[in-house]
Every structure is written in structure tokens, then in C-alpha cells.
Motif scaffolding. Structure first.
Motif, PDB file in Angstrom:
ATOM      1  N   SER A   7       0.835  -1.201   0.000  1.00  0.00           N
ATOM      2  CA  SER A   7       0.000   0.000   0.000  1.00  0.00           C
ATOM      3  C   SER A   7       0.874   1.257   0.000  1.00  0.00           C
ATOM      4  CB  SER A   7      -0.914   0.012   1.232  1.00  0.00           C
ATOM      5  OG  SER A   7      -1.819  -1.074   1.195  1.00  0.00           O
ATOM      6  N   SER A  11       1.278   4.025  -3.002  1.00  0.00           N
ATOM      7  CA  SER A  11       1.094   5.431  -2.657  1.00  0.00           C
ATOM      8  C   SER A  11       2.287   6.277  -3.097  1.00  0.00           C
ATOM      9  CB  SER A  11       0.884   5.573  -1.145  1.00  0.00           C
ATOM     10  OG  SER A  11       0.718   6.924  -0.790  1.00  0.00           O
ATOM     11  N   THR A  14       2.448   6.463  -7.134  1.00  0.00           N
ATOM     12  CA  THR A  14       1.423   7.325  -7.727  1.00  0.00           C
ATOM     13  C   THR A  14       1.636   8.792  -7.346  1.00  0.00           C
ATOM     14  OG1 THR A  14      -0.022   6.732  -5.851  1.00  0.00           O
ATOM     15  CG2 THR A  14      -0.345   5.540  -7.916  1.00  0.00           C
ATOM     16  N   SER A 172      -6.086  11.969 -10.449  1.00  0.00           N
ATOM     17  CA  SER A 172      -6.452  10.553 -10.368  1.00  0.00           C
ATOM     18  C   SER A 172      -5.377   9.748  -9.644  1.00  0.00           C
ATOM     19  CB  SER A 172      -6.671   9.980 -11.775  1.00  0.00           C
ATOM     20  OG  SER A 172      -7.693  10.681 -12.447  1.00  0.00           O
ATOM     21  N   LEU A 173      -4.119  10.074  -9.918  1.00  0.00           N
ATOM     22  CA  LEU A 173      -3.011   9.369  -9.270  1.00  0.00           C
ATOM     23  C   LEU A 173      -2.979   9.655  -7.762  1.00  0.00           C
ATOM     24  CD1 LEU A 173      -0.271   9.980 -11.994  1.00  0.00           C
ATOM     25  CD2 LEU A 173      -1.215   7.756 -11.343  1.00  0.00           C
ATOM     26  N   ILE A 176      -5.655   7.616  -6.124  1.00  0.00           N
ATOM     27  CA  ILE A 176      -5.217   6.225  -5.952  1.00  0.00           C
ATOM     28  C   ILE A 176      -4.295   6.120  -4.734  1.00  0.00           C
ATOM     29  CG2 ILE A 176      -3.837   4.365  -6.974  1.00  0.00           C
ATOM     30  CD1 ILE A 176      -4.838   5.347  -9.719  1.00  0.00           C
ATOM     31  N   SER A 177      -3.420   7.108  -4.576  1.00  0.00           N
ATOM     32  CA  SER A 177      -2.517   7.133  -3.436  1.00  0.00           C
ATOM     33  C   SER A 177      -3.298   7.182  -2.120  1.00  0.00           C
ATOM     34  CB  SER A 177      -1.587   8.350  -3.531  1.00  0.00           C
ATOM     35  OG  SER A 177      -0.796   8.477  -2.380  1.00  0.00           O
ATOM     36  N   ILE A 179      -6.391   6.156  -1.570  1.00  0.00           N
ATOM     37  CA  ILE A 179      -7.074   4.875  -1.366  1.00  0.00           C
ATOM     38  C   ILE A 179      -6.088   3.821  -0.854  1.00  0.00           C
ATOM     39  CG2 ILE A 179      -8.282   2.995  -2.539  1.00  0.00           C
ATOM     40  CD1 ILE A 179      -9.432   5.148  -4.443  1.00  0.00           C
ATOM     41  N   SER A 180      -4.863   3.841  -1.394  1.00  0.00           N
ATOM     42  CA  SER A 180      -3.839   2.888  -0.954  1.00  0.00           C
ATOM     43  C   SER A 180      -3.504   3.073   0.513  1.00  0.00           C
ATOM     44  CB  SER A 180      -2.566   3.059  -1.799  1.00  0.00           C
ATOM     45  OG  SER A 180      -2.825   2.783  -3.153  1.00  0.00           O
TER      46      SER A 180
END
Length: 408
Positions: A7, A11, A14, A172-173, A176-177, A179-180
Motif C-alpha cells: 500500500s 502510494s 502514484t 487521479s493518481l 489512488i494514493s 485509497i492505498s
């Protein structure tokens, strides 16, 4: 490696990939907005100053929140202000946008300055000591690969998609970070009990550790010397060397940058494969990597053959990565998570401050003596750092051996 480690890896990748695309986007936006090279160049200055401030202030927050929430907060703030920047990009070009844009750059960089110290601490907390060199090398290899992709193809994205779409990819990246980070196991949220500390204690404890712990003090002094040499890889200096010393154009400048990233990726992969053996001799291997990097930099400064220069840069990557990863692991093994955050924050502030001074000094040296001289001086500084490190390492080893003999 466990789920929490991956994770953190996702993170970091991204975040750094998004930051490279964001940096290219904002530079292009300001260049079109102002048509001023001076104002555009201020992006680097503002970013460094804001990251320094962010690293300096981080210990105040780390005494209130744990590592995962702090990382998440930094990402949320970056996401929020990048979203505001996206709205600015859609506005009609106007000089009135200059100040808001630089303000956003400052805020984003402030919170981005939290990421590296907190990431180092998270790896220290979630990865056992015997696996940290392996964990750091995998992080570095994957990160270098995606940064290479970002800086190499970011220009194509901007050309084909435009500034707004490229910044949306960055958003968006970062998402994602975030969420990770939410996927990091709850067992790691509060591994240490924070003590109540005063404002000044929170702010300066990390600095105290930098200069009172003998091993850390050696690493920091080496870092400060090497920070002066690190400025040779900023775009303006490396391009000038390719043009003036190698007599090549922008294409070869791209080759040189690509070779360094490729070497770094190869080095990270090799260290990952050999991590068990390397873990037993971190200090010695760090010094060997640093000495190799110094010799290669000095050699690069005196060559005139573009092909030979390319080969030297390719080998610089593994040398620097070996030095960097071993040093990172030594820091992680030297302190608990709570203390490590403060140490890494203070280190980040100090190194960036020296780097900022080096940018100014290197520009003057380049103007007065030529860009080749800059690389020769950088190589000498790197070797001086190694000599200092080796002298301390040998002194400590000899003193330990004498103590053992006396005890017997």
C-alpha cells in the motif's frame, strides 16, 4: 512483504508520478501565461522553500497524529489544491492568475514535503529490520521506473491531451494514493505512545538527534557535503554540460537523463536480489557506493566523448542507489518510529536548504569557470565526503576492537 508495505509502495509511486506530471503542467502553464523564463524558474525556488517549511513543521503534527493519518492528510491537501489549480487552468489567461498559481504551488509543495520523512517512518514500522534493505530497494526500483516514464512521456501527454487533462491524470493518481493509504493495516496506526511535548521540543528534537547521535551525525555531515554536489543534475547545469563539454544537443541530453534513470532501476533491482547479503554490511556498502559515485562523477567531468559519458552515467545510477538505500536503511534502524519522523524531517529541511544555496553557488561557478569545472568540483566533494565517512568508520571499528581486547 505484507499488504501494508505494498500500500505504501503504490502510494509513493502514484504520488511521485503525479508530482512529475503536475510540475511539467504548472511550468508550461506559467510559461504560456507570463512568457517569462525568470518567473517560470521561480517554480523550483518556491517548491524547495515550501518543502523545507513543510519538513520543518512536520514534527509539530507528528506529536498529535500517527503516521498513516498524517500521510493521508498530506494527500488530501494536495488533492484539494490541485483541484483548485485545475479550475485556474480553465480560466482565461490573465496576469491576475500568477499569484494564486504560485500560492497553490507553495501549499502543494508544503504538504509534499511531509511524504518522504513519513514514508521512511512507515517502512521502519511495518517492515522487520532484516527485510528493510529489500523493501527500500523495491520501492526505489519501482519508483525510479515510473518517474522515468513520467518525465520522459509527460511532454507527450501535455502535447496531445493539454494541461487540463494532464492535471486530471495527476488528480487521479493522488486519489489512488489516498485509497492505498486507507488499505494500510489498522495494527500500524498507533504502534507508539506519543508523549506530551512542548512546541519547542516538538520542533527541535529532531535537530538534537541529528548532531548528538554519533552515527547519524556522520551521515548528516556526509549528506551536507553531497548536497552541494547533487546540484549538477538540475536541468540547466546538465544541459549546459552536454552542449559545452560534449558538444551535443537536446537529444543527447535526453539520452544522458535516460541512462541515469536506467542505471538507477538496474541498481535497485540488483540490490533487491542481493538484499540478504547486503543487510550485514550497510555502512561499508554505503561508503563503497558513495566512493564509486564520486569517482564516476569526477571522470564524467573530464571526458569529452559522448559515448563514454553515457556509459559513466549509466554506472552512476547503481552506485548512487547503493549509497542511498543503505543510508536510508541505516536511518531506519537507528531510531524508533516517532523519533525517526523528527530526524528525517530535520534532515530533509537541512539538505534542501544546502541544495538551495548550492543552486546559487553553482550558477556563479559555472559562469566564472565553465560548466566542466562544476562537475570536477562535485566529484571532489563527493570523494571528500567518502574520506570523512571512511575515516570515522575505521576509527569506530578500531576503537571497538580495542575495547573488546581490553574487556577480555
Amino acid at each position: 512483504m505484507n499488504k501494508s508495505y505494498y500500500s505504501v509502495l503504490i502510494s509513493q509511486v502514484t504520488t511521485n508520478l503525479g508530482f512529475s506530471l503536475y510540475t511539467m503542467t504548472v511550468i508550461l502553464f506559467l510559461h504560456h501565461l507570463t512568457d517569462s523564463t525568470f518567473l517560470t524558474s521561480l517554480v523550483t525556488l518556491v517548491s524547495i522553500l515550501a518543502r523545507m517549511l513543510g519538513s520543518t513543521m512536520l514534527p509539530l503534527f507528528s506529536t498529535k497524529l500517527h503516521f498513516q493519518p498524517l500521510l493521508l492528510l498530506s494527500q488530501i491537501m494536495q488533492f484539494t489544491f490541485l483541484l483548485i489549480l485545475l479550475f485556474l487552468l480553465t480560466e482565461k489567461n490573465s496576469p491576475a492568475l500568477i499569484f494564486p498559481t504560485f500560492s497553490i504551488i507553495g501549499v502543494v509543495s508544503f504538504f509534499n514535503g511531509w511524504f518522504s520523512p513519513l514514508k521512511t517512518t512507515m517502512i521502519r514500522v511495518i517492515v522487520p529490520s532484516e527485510s528493510r534493505i529489500k523493501a527500500n530497494s523495491l520501492l526505489s526500483t519501482v519508483d525510479q521506473t515510473f518517474q522515468f516514464i513520467g518525465w520522459s512521456f509527460g511532454g507527450f501527454l501535455l502535447a496531445f491531451l493539454g494541461k487540463e487533462s494532464t492535471l486530471m491524470i495527476t488528480l487521479s493518481l493522488i486519489l489512488i494514493s489516498m485509497i492505498s493509504l486507507l488499505c494500510i493495516g489498522t495494527v500500524y496506526k498507533s504502534p507508539y505512545t506519543h508523549k506530551q511535548e512542548s512546541f519547542t521540543s516538538s520542533l527541535f528534537n529532531g535537530w538534537h538527534y541529528l548532531f548528538t547521535d554519533k552515527k547519524i551525525r556522520v551521515l548528516i555531515i556526509m549528506d551536507l557535503i553531497e548536497s552541494w554536489a547533487g546540484v549538477i543534475w538540475i536541468g540547466a547545469i546538465s544541459l549546459a554540460f552536454v552542449q559545452e563539454a560534449l558538444h551535443k544537443g537536446e537529444t543527447w541530453w535526453g539520452y544522458i537523463n535516460g541512462a541515469y534513470y536506467l542505471g538507477s532501476m538496474i541498481g535497485g533491482f540488483l540490490i533487491y536480489r542481493m538484499s540478504i547479503k547486503l543487510n550485514k554490511n550497510l555502512m561499508l556498502l554505503m561508503l563503497l557506493g558513495a566512493s564509486s559515485f564520486g569517482f564516476l562523477t569526477l571522470s564524467y567531468g573530464v571526458v569529452s566523448s559522448p559515448t563514454l559519458a553515457l556509459i559513466l552515467v549509466l554506472f552512476m545510477g547503481p552506485s548512487y542507489i547503493l549509497r542511498d538505500l543503505c543510508q536510508e536503511t541505516i536511518f531506519q534502524n537507528a531510531a524508533d518510529g516517532h523519533t525517526l519522523t523528527k530526524i528525517m524531517a530535520a534532515r530533509s529541511t537541512l539538505v534542501q536548504f544546502i541544495f538551495l544555496l548550492a543552486i546559487i553557488g553553482t550558477g556563479l561557478i559555472s559562469e566564472m569557470f565553465g560548466v566542466r569545472f562544476v562537475y570536477i568540483v562535485a566529484g571532489i566533494l563527493l570523494l571528500a565526503s567518502v574520506i570523512y565517512g571512511f575515516s570515522h568508520f575505521l576509527f569506530q571499528s578500531n576503537r571497538t576492537n580495542v575495547k573488546k581486547e581490553l574487556d577480555c
